[in-house]
Design a protein around this motif. Sequence first.
Motif, PDB file in Angstrom:
ATOM      1  N   GLY A 172       0.782  -1.232   0.000  1.00  0.00           N
ATOM      2  CA  GLY A 172       0.000   0.000   0.000  1.00  0.00           C
ATOM      3  C   GLY A 172       0.808   1.274   0.000  1.00  0.00           C
ATOM      4  O   GLY A 172       0.249   2.366  -0.157  1.00  0.00           O
ATOM      5  N   SER A 173       2.114   1.211   0.194  1.00  0.00           N
ATOM      6  CA  SER A 173       2.934   2.422   0.227  1.00  0.00           C
ATOM      7  C   SER A 173       3.690   2.595  -1.081  1.00  0.00           C
ATOM      8  O   SER A 173       3.966   1.630  -1.793  1.00  0.00           O
ATOM      9  N   PHE A 182       3.272  11.584   3.910  1.00  0.00           N
ATOM     10  CA  PHE A 182       2.203  10.603   4.125  1.00  0.00           C
ATOM     11  C   PHE A 182       1.318  10.484   2.885  1.00  0.00           C
ATOM     12  O   PHE A 182       0.982   9.376   2.448  1.00  0.00           O
ATOM     13  N   GLN A 183       0.923  11.614   2.312  1.00  0.00           N
ATOM     14  CA  GLN A 183       0.042  11.582   1.145  1.00  0.00           C
ATOM     15  C   GLN A 183       0.708  10.883  -0.035  1.00  0.00           C
ATOM     16  O   GLN A 183       0.066  10.144  -0.790  1.00  0.00           O
ATOM     17  N   GLN A 204       3.044   8.567   0.260  1.00  0.00           N
ATOM     18  CA  GLN A 204       3.139   7.156   0.617  1.00  0.00           C
ATOM     19  C   GLN A 204       1.798   6.429   0.445  1.00  0.00           C
ATOM     20  O   GLN A 204       1.763   5.259   0.084  1.00  0.00           O
ATOM     21  N   SER A 205       0.691   7.095   0.688  1.00  0.00           N
ATOM     22  CA  SER A 205      -0.619   6.444   0.668  1.00  0.00           C
ATOM     23  C   SER A 205      -1.306   6.503  -0.692  1.00  0.00           C
ATOM     24  O   SER A 205      -2.471   6.096  -0.817  1.00  0.00           O
ATOM     25  N   LYS A 206      -0.639   6.979  -1.722  1.00  0.00           N
ATOM     26  CA  LYS A 206      -1.255   7.063  -3.049  1.00  0.00           C
ATOM     27  C   LYS A 206      -1.783   5.714  -3.560  1.00  0.00           C
ATOM     28  O   LYS A 206      -2.847   5.656  -4.182  1.00  0.00           O
ATOM     29  N   TRP A 266      -3.295   3.445  -2.127  1.00  0.00           N
ATOM     30  CA  TRP A 266      -4.509   2.989  -1.465  1.00  0.00           C
ATOM     31  C   TRP A 266      -5.716   3.031  -2.394  1.00  0.00           C
ATOM     32  O   TRP A 266      -6.542   2.107  -2.399  1.00  0.00           O
ATOM     33  N   TYR A 305      -7.619  11.795   3.622  1.00  0.00           N
ATOM     34  CA  TYR A 305      -6.202  11.432   3.518  1.00  0.00           C
ATOM     35  C   TYR A 305      -5.525  12.116   2.339  1.00  0.00           C
ATOM     36  O   TYR A 305      -4.311  12.340   2.352  1.00  0.00           O
ATOM     37  N   TYR A 323       0.793   7.218   9.136  1.00  0.00           N
ATOM     38  CA  TYR A 323       0.486   6.223   8.104  1.00  0.00           C
ATOM     39  C   TYR A 323      -0.013   4.936   8.751  1.00  0.00           C
ATOM     40  O   TYR A 323      -1.016   4.348   8.324  1.00  0.00           O
ATOM     41  N   SER A 371      -3.535   5.534  10.146  1.00  0.00           N
ATOM     42  CA  SER A 371      -4.520   5.774   9.091  1.00  0.00           C
ATOM     43  C   SER A 371      -4.780   4.515   8.271  1.00  0.00           C
ATOM     44  O   SER A 371      -5.916   4.291   7.812  1.00  0.00           O
ATOM     45  N   LEU A 372      -3.756   3.686   8.054  1.00  0.00           N
ATOM     46  CA  LEU A 372      -3.924   2.467   7.273  1.00  0.00           C
ATOM     47  C   LEU A 372      -4.958   1.551   7.927  1.00  0.00           C
ATOM     48  O   LEU A 372      -5.836   1.004   7.256  1.00  0.00           O
TER      49      LEU A 372
END
Length: 730
Positions: A413-414, A489-490, A492-494, A496, A560, A633, A636-637
């Motif tokens: 996910g990252s 963080f944003q 890294q979480s793309k 998702w 997020y 992260y 939030s994950l």
Amino acid sequence: MEDVSLDADALGQLQAEQKELLDTVDDLRKHGVDRFVDLPQIVVVGDQSSGKSSVLEAISRVRFPVKDGLCTRFATELVLRADSRTSVAVTIEPPTSSNRAVQPFSETRLSSEELPRLIEDAKRKMLVDGSGFSEDVLRVEIRGPNLTQLTLVDLPGFYHSEDENQSAAGRQIVDRLAARYMSRDNTIILAIVSARNQVILQAVLSKVKEHDRNTERTLGIITKPDLLAPGSQDEENFVRLAKNLDRSHKLTLGWHVLRNRTDGEQHYTHEQRDNTEQEFFMSAPWSSMPSRNRGVDSLRVKLSKTLLQHIKDNLPGLIHDIEDSLNDRQRRLRQLGSPRSTPDQLRSYLDHIASQYQRLSRDAVEGNYGDEFFGGLYPETGGIHTGHGRIRKLRGLIRDLNRTFAYILATKGSSFIILSRQSDERDDNASDTPALPQFLQGLIDQYTFDEPREVSFESITVDLERLSSENQGNEFPGTSNDRVAIQLFQHQSKPWERIAHSHLKLVLDTAKAFVETLMEHIIGPNTQTFAAILREIIHPFFDQKVSELENKLEELLHHYKSGYPQPLDAEFRSLLSSRRRKNLTEEALRDLLATRPEVFTDAGREELTNRQNLSQSSGFGVETLIDKSETYYEMSLRTFTDNVIVLAIENCLVRDLPNVFTTRTVSRMEPAKLEQLASESQEIQQERTELKDEIDALARGLESCNKYRDRPMTCEFPSEQIPESDCRLT
């Protein structure tokens, strides 16, 4: 009407024992059960000019055509039935794959000498297009007070060479006809082998091995033994074959020898034919054979006993087949429901479907798998994949998909993975993700996402130093703008969004397949109502759910992607403190280096100095930025994963599945809608009528057979004639 002129004494030998059991099989045919299951019969096969028709004539004493080419173009079924009244029914029956109707003949009388004339008449009707062979079957059913229950089938002979009358296409028709009859487990095969030709040159035995692999239901018949030269090697070979000593052609039921009429003996009466045969077998070497294996009289007895034993052996399986056919048709008739034409009948039909759907879909959502729809503990198409068997147990499959989704998010996910600052390896302490259980490995293939790329701690630190400098605000020197941590963080979480979108589509497709499968189970696949409910109810429901789930995912991602972090204070501080604690050892060593440098080796002092220089070169506290970003992260994950499962899948989709088609919906339908969904086509009406007729025939047939359930049946056959077997019905 004149009685059918047939030889009752000869046919009576075929009905010498257990008449009741033979009558039962005849009853099954009377009720039409042979349309659905295979009933015992005797089929005569052989190469052309092997003497097949002569064998049938000798057995039944009904005249068959023996001229070359007269009866080699289609199958002839001679059906002999005992009845108090005399009647003849002659029909031309097309193959089951054809839509053509049965053609009746106008025959009201028939003597034993008239069958050749009748077959010649049929030939003109069946070969009207000039074709050499026909897959139609000539069925001659004769009923009379002195007849036996017996079905004899004469098939076109196998041939080797081709000419203008016998083409390659004709050979294929002959092979298909032979396969249609010979492959049935309840068929006794009379394999005719002519002594005129060597056995190895005759195709019939290879056909026997193809359709009766264990040669358990084949009785070999050797014809024309009088054409062998006395004392020749050919005669010796055929005698060995007749005694069942030839290992290459050994048959469980053995062999039998017949001497039929020669061309000059066609005028002989049946008695003259039998006397001539008896005289022939009194001479060597045929006199050395047991009398039970030579001559037509002993063949009738053997055939009667073989047929009777075959019926006894196969009766339990026959009863089982009738029950299966009956259950299938009763289930289909229940699916069709009662006839419907009025609005009340249409509404009642749909109401039944809706109530069944609601009950079973609710069971599936709640994980109650007791109904037969769910397939039991080991469904036929089970396994871990999202196949037909697993789809029925919907709750279990969705839970496994959610577990796999959580695993994919945690591992892929990252955008990238930051390696440990102490080494070039992953920081295993940064994630508590458990390994995926072995039984879920099959679902991984449904999620095709690349592994995140790995970056070193040093390289990400350098990047963040630059980014912190570019994003400076009014914070004190030596600290950084927390917006950098948020942007990290944003970034890294793309992944998702893409992973979650794929998961929602997979669950949506799974739910849709479940609903369609359930509706097919309740209604039946090939009905107008099933297609109409799919088109008017199910597909629009899921089209709407696509939009709802997309909107819900966008809502869950909005915070997020562009919102401000709002983590719980206590949990955030606790996780951040835990993440920082692993750096305390290095900081303590640096303090010790400053106060007690003598306790370190030269190499140790150099390494700590380098690390200290690297840390001091960071003027923005980027290590703190990384820790904050990774901590947020992690929190939030977990929240995002739960939200996708609960707020999207459960609240927007799964809980609504039992409401796709409800009795409340049906009660509010207008007559036009009822007509659109539940009206019956002409085909359905015809199918219901046919099913009722078939169920009635099968029920009557089953009733005829049921008197033999759990009833002991003794075997009275001499062991040297029929192989020993257990004849008790179970």
